[in-house]
Design an enzyme around this catalytic site. Structure first.
Site, PDB file in Angstrom:
ATOM      1  CE  LYS A  53      -3.594  -2.456   2.420  1.00  0.00           C
ATOM      2  NZ  LYS A  53      -4.380  -3.007   2.880  1.00  0.00           N
ATOM      3  CD  GLN A  97      -3.538  -4.828   6.127  1.00  0.00           C
ATOM      4  OE1 GLN A  97      -3.610  -3.261   5.672  1.00  0.00           O
ATOM      5  NE2 GLN A  97      -3.981  -5.426   6.261  1.00  0.00           N
ATOM      6  CG  ASP A 120      -9.802  -0.544   4.582  1.00  0.00           C
ATOM      7  OD1 ASP A 120      -9.903  -0.583   3.892  1.00  0.00           O
ATOM      8  OD2 ASP A 120      -9.177  -0.847   6.147  1.00  0.00           O
TER       9      ASP A 120
END
Ligand code: GUN
Length: 312
Positions: A53, A97, A120
């Site tokens: 990422k 994460q 997200d």
């Protein structure tokens, strides 16, 4: 002929579009879109994802802010970090994460993120917006799948779709997006009776269960579009040989690493029946990071009050 849906190429196109948009935003606003990535602990797979990422952000001209914290970080410290990132004007997107270490309250932490920065799409406000057709953020993997189907001109309207798997990250938002595209959607899971029979009714079949090679020929109707979200490590040699079709390069990787990455679809069995199919690796995987960049660009535009360029 089966079309192989190339996630590497589609992902690269989405990333270069995000790079163009980021350059425009830099010109208009004097700063790049910024993504903060929070990683707690040293889970090797999470480290790989977070690294990719960060590199993708840098390659596309986005600013990335890494927050790598020890596994025993107390929850209060993470709440305080999220509060700071919510307030930081240089941060447009915040990604925590997953999975988090077991002592941390994952849901409460995700709900602390400002929905306007929730790239997200895991915050309940964004989950709700998906289901009421309001603009919000949609989880990157299912959003990437819709984007790839659109770019390959695969119609969804009126078609029968079956999603295997009801996870919060993939299965449920996938179903919501397919409904939004006017598909007729069934969500199947571990309690579904006659799963192969149900899946054979699908014109669009999406496997997101985490079971290596589950979807074999008995699941696939001739002419179906098969999307494989699975990422499973297989260390059994005969299973690895069957699911890779004995592919030389991948079996050499198996010899080196003691395992090989396969999807939920038994590709050698399913591909000849399918009209189109995603491989693993190189299918859905690269779309997730690409959509994270796209979502971060969208977050920046919305926060800065900028319009998307025509077509973008
Ligand atoms: N872990 C596995 N997939 C994801 C994802 O899409 N987002 C986050 N934040 N963590 C993940």
């Amino acid at each position: 002929m089966t079309t192989i849906l190339d996630g590497v190429a589609t992902g690269a196109t989405i990333r270069s579009e995000a790079a163009e948009a980021a350059a425009t935003i830099r010109n208009q606003a004097g700063r790049a879109p910024g993504l903060a990535v929070v990683l707690v602990g040293d889970d090797p797979a999470s480290q790989v994802y977070v690294g990719s990422k960060r590199r993708a952000c840098e390659a596309a001209g986005l600013a990335s802010f890494g927050h790598l914290l020890p596994a025993d970080t107390p929850a209060a410290e993470l709440f305080a970090l999220i509060d700071r990132l919510n307030a930081d004007p240089a941060v447009d997107g915040i990604l925590v994460q997953l999975p988090l270490p077991a002592h941390l309250p994952t849901r409460e932490l995700l709900e602390r993120i400002d929905p306007a920065k929730d790239v997200d799409g895991f915050h309940p406000v964004n989950v709700g917006r998906l289901w009421i057709d309001e603009p919000g953020f949609v989880p990157c993997t299912p959003a990437g799948i819709i984007e790839m189907l659109r770019r390959y001109d695969i119609p969804l309207r009126g078609r029968r779709a079956v999603v295997i798997g009801r996870s919060t990250i993939v299965g449920k938002p996938m179903a919501g997006l397919l409904v939004r595209e006017s598909a007729t959607v069934t969500v199947a899971h571990s309690k579904t009776r006659d799963l192969p029979g149900l899946c054979r009714e699908a014109e669009i079949l999406i496997a997101a269960v985490g079971r290596a090679g589950l979807v074999d020929a008995s699941y696939v109707a001739p002419g179906a579009v098969v999307i494989d979200v699975g990422m499973n490590r297989v260390s059994d040699r005969s299973l690895a040989e069957r699911l890779t079709g004995g592919d030389e390069k991948r079996m050499a990787a198996f010899e080196r690493n003691g395992s090989v990455l396969v999807g939920d679809v038994d590709y050698p069995a399913a591909a000849p029946l399918a009209a189109a199919i995603t491989p693993v690796p190189g299918g859905v995987g690269p779309l997730t990071v690409a959509m994270l960049l796209a979502n971060t660009v969208t977050a920046a535009r919305r926060r800065l009050g900028l319009q998307a360029a025509a077509g973008g």
